[in-house]
Structure formats: structure tokens, C-alpha cells
Design a protein around this motif. Structure first.
Motif, mmCIF file in Angstrom:
data_model
loop_
_atom_site.group_PDB
_atom_site.id
_atom_site.type_symbol
_atom_site.label_atom_id
_atom_site.label_comp_id
_atom_site.label_asym_id
_atom_site.label_seq_id
_atom_site.Cartn_x
_atom_site.Cartn_y
_atom_site.Cartn_z
ATOM 1 N N GLU A 86 0.833 -1.202 0.000
ATOM 2 C CA GLU A 86 0.000 0.000 0.000
ATOM 3 C C GLU A 86 0.871 1.257 0.000
ATOM 4 O O GLU A 86 0.593 2.224 -0.723
ATOM 5 N N ALA A 90 1.148 4.160 -2.861
ATOM 6 C CA ALA A 90 0.799 5.541 -2.518
ATOM 7 C C ALA A 90 1.902 6.530 -2.907
ATOM 8 O O ALA A 90 1.689 7.737 -2.871
ATOM 9 N N ASP A 148 -3.113 3.395 8.411
ATOM 10 C CA ASP A 148 -3.519 3.946 7.124
ATOM 11 C C ASP A 148 -2.312 4.594 6.446
ATOM 12 O O ASP A 148 -2.213 5.821 6.334
ATOM 13 N N THR A 150 -1.490 4.610 3.355
ATOM 14 C CA THR A 150 -1.836 5.278 2.096
ATOM 15 C C THR A 150 -2.116 6.751 2.328
ATOM 16 O O THR A 150 -1.563 7.623 1.658
ATOM 17 N N GLN A 151 -2.977 7.046 3.311
ATOM 18 C CA GLN A 151 -3.319 8.433 3.600
ATOM 19 C C GLN A 151 -2.127 9.195 4.160
ATOM 20 O O GLN A 151 -1.910 10.368 3.828
ATOM 21 N N LYS A 154 0.163 10.109 1.308
ATOM 22 C CA LYS A 154 -0.457 11.154 0.488
ATOM 23 C C LYS A 154 -0.424 12.500 1.200
ATOM 24 O O LYS A 154 -0.192 13.539 0.571
#
Length: 233
Positions: A86, A90, A148, A150-151, A154
Motif C-alpha cells: 500500500e 501511494a 492507514d 496510504t493516507q 499522500k
């Protein structure tokens, strides 16, 4: 060198060191006196009425600037298996576990942000003396210890800025580039100031926000009226 000195002298002559400028005026002055060949970083410094030696007066947090930082953030992530995939998807620059730890122990730490999944903290904890002094130690309070990934990646790539008060009660951070539109710089400054105000600790007494100043990498400092950075907070 002579040209830079001449430019700095002109800036000092125009900027009133005793005046508190509105944030818009301050940004205009920074842009006017930026004449170097690279895109300077706009930095903010906030003097707070806290003593970070006391736990109940520590100020720390993270804010995602509405217009980004203008920097290409390099992000490392400690994760395994699916979470590692992940993080790679990302856009993380480096993903690993023991191999990444060994690289960092050897001094290879070319990153602006280090993120870890909660299960990796036993491993990452061994890097406290390496990452701590650089302000890179993952921490759940600022969203860098999280499942998380990914977030988190980002956010880091998109303009998330961590802040932490220093010994003298000062917080400073980059809030954009001189090439940004004036309104974009102002919005970033106000978003950063808002986040610092919301992070006011329970132990803070008296005036919390004492002084504010902005500067560019090679430019002069400009004192800012604190109320102008909080006008929309």
C-alpha cells in the motif's frame, strides 16, 4: 556576493524593523525582495508563551497546508506485506523493515518524513537516537504512526507539515515558496497559525502567541501583526 549584499541592504532600508506588518504586506515585501536564482522557501517563526521543558506546555502537531509546501517530500515507510505494498502504491520513496532500519543506522537517512505502521514500532524504536534529533521519529500524535499508510504518504507528499516547539518557545516551519501567488502564501500562513493555536497546551498561561515573523531563505525577516495571521482562524 556583492549583489546579494546590495539587495539585502535595500530590503533592510525599506522594511521598518519596529513595525508589525499585516500578513499581506509582509508577503508582498518577501516577494519584492526575492531576487536570487532559486525558488526560496517562505518560513514562519512563532514565539509562544510556553516552556516546553514542562510536559503540559509542549506544543506539537501536524497541519496540511491548503496550497502545499512546494517541496518534493521524500518519504520512508516502515511496513510489511500488504501494508508495504500500500505504501509503495501511494508513492513512498522507500519501504522496508529490518533492511530499512539497518540503512538508517548506517546513516543513510535522506528523507523528510518517516512513517510506520503500529506493529513496526518495536523495530523503529531502536532508531530513537538516530531519528529523534532529526525530528523524524514516527509519532501517533502527528499521524506518522498509523495503519492507514496510504493516507499518511499522500498527506506527506501533499503538503502536511509537522511542527514542534523548541526550547526557547519558538515554532518555525516552511509554509510555501516565494513563487506561490500571494494569496496562496497567506492561506498557508493562516492555516499553519490556526493549527498552532488549536494545539495550545493546557499548561500555557498568559499570552500564548507573542510574536510572529516571516522570512524567505535568503531574505530579511519581517515582523507580522499576530492578529492578522489569525483573522480567519
Amino acid at each position: 556576493m556583492a549583489r546579494i549584499q546590495k539587495r539585502m541592504k535595500a530590503a533592510r532600508e525599506e522594511i521598518d524593523r519596529a513595525k508589525l506588518y499585516d500578513v499581506g504586506e509582509a508577503v508582498a515585501l518577501l516577494k519584492k525582495h526575492s531576487n536570487v536564482k532559486f525558488d526560496e522557501t517562505v518560513e514562519i517563526a512563532m514565539n509562544l508563551g510556553v516552556d516546553p521543558r514542562h510536559a503540559d506546555q509542549m506544543v506539537r502537531g501536524v497541519v496540511t497546508l491548503p496550497n502545499g509546501t512546494g517541496r518534493d517530500m521524500r518519504v520512508a515507510v516502515f511496513a510489511r506485506d500488504a501494508k508495504a505494498e500500500e505504501a509503495t502504491a501511494a508513492g513512498a520513496d522507500r519501504v522496508g523493515a529490518e533492511d530499512l532500519m539497518e540503512e538508517m543506522q548506517a546513516g543513510k537517512i535522506d528523507y523528510d518524513r518517516v512513517i510506520a505502521t503500529p506493529d513496526m514500532m518495536a523495530l523503529v524504536g531502536r532508531l530513537g537516537k538516530v531519528l529523534g534529533p532529526r525530528g523524524l521519529m514516527p509519532n501517533p500524535r502527528v499521524g506518522t504512526v498509523t495503519p492507514d499508510v496510504t493516507q499518511a504518504v499522500k498527506d506527506a507528499k501533499g503538503g502536511a507539515v509537522e511542527f514542534r516547539v523548541e526550547k526557547a518557545g519558538v515554532i518555525h516551519a516552511g509554509v510555501g515558496k516565494v513563487s506561490f501567488e500571494p494569496t496562496a502564501i497567506e492561506e498557508n500562513i493562516k492555516a499553519f497559525a490556526d493549527a498552532v493555536m488549536k494545539a495550545k497546551p493546557s499548561g500555557a498561561k498568559g499570552t500564548y502567541l507573542k510574536r510572529v515573523a516571516v522570512t524567505s531563505t535568503m531574505g530579511p525577516g519581517v515582523k507580522v501583526n499576530p492578529s492578522s495571521v489569525l483573522a480567519e482562524a
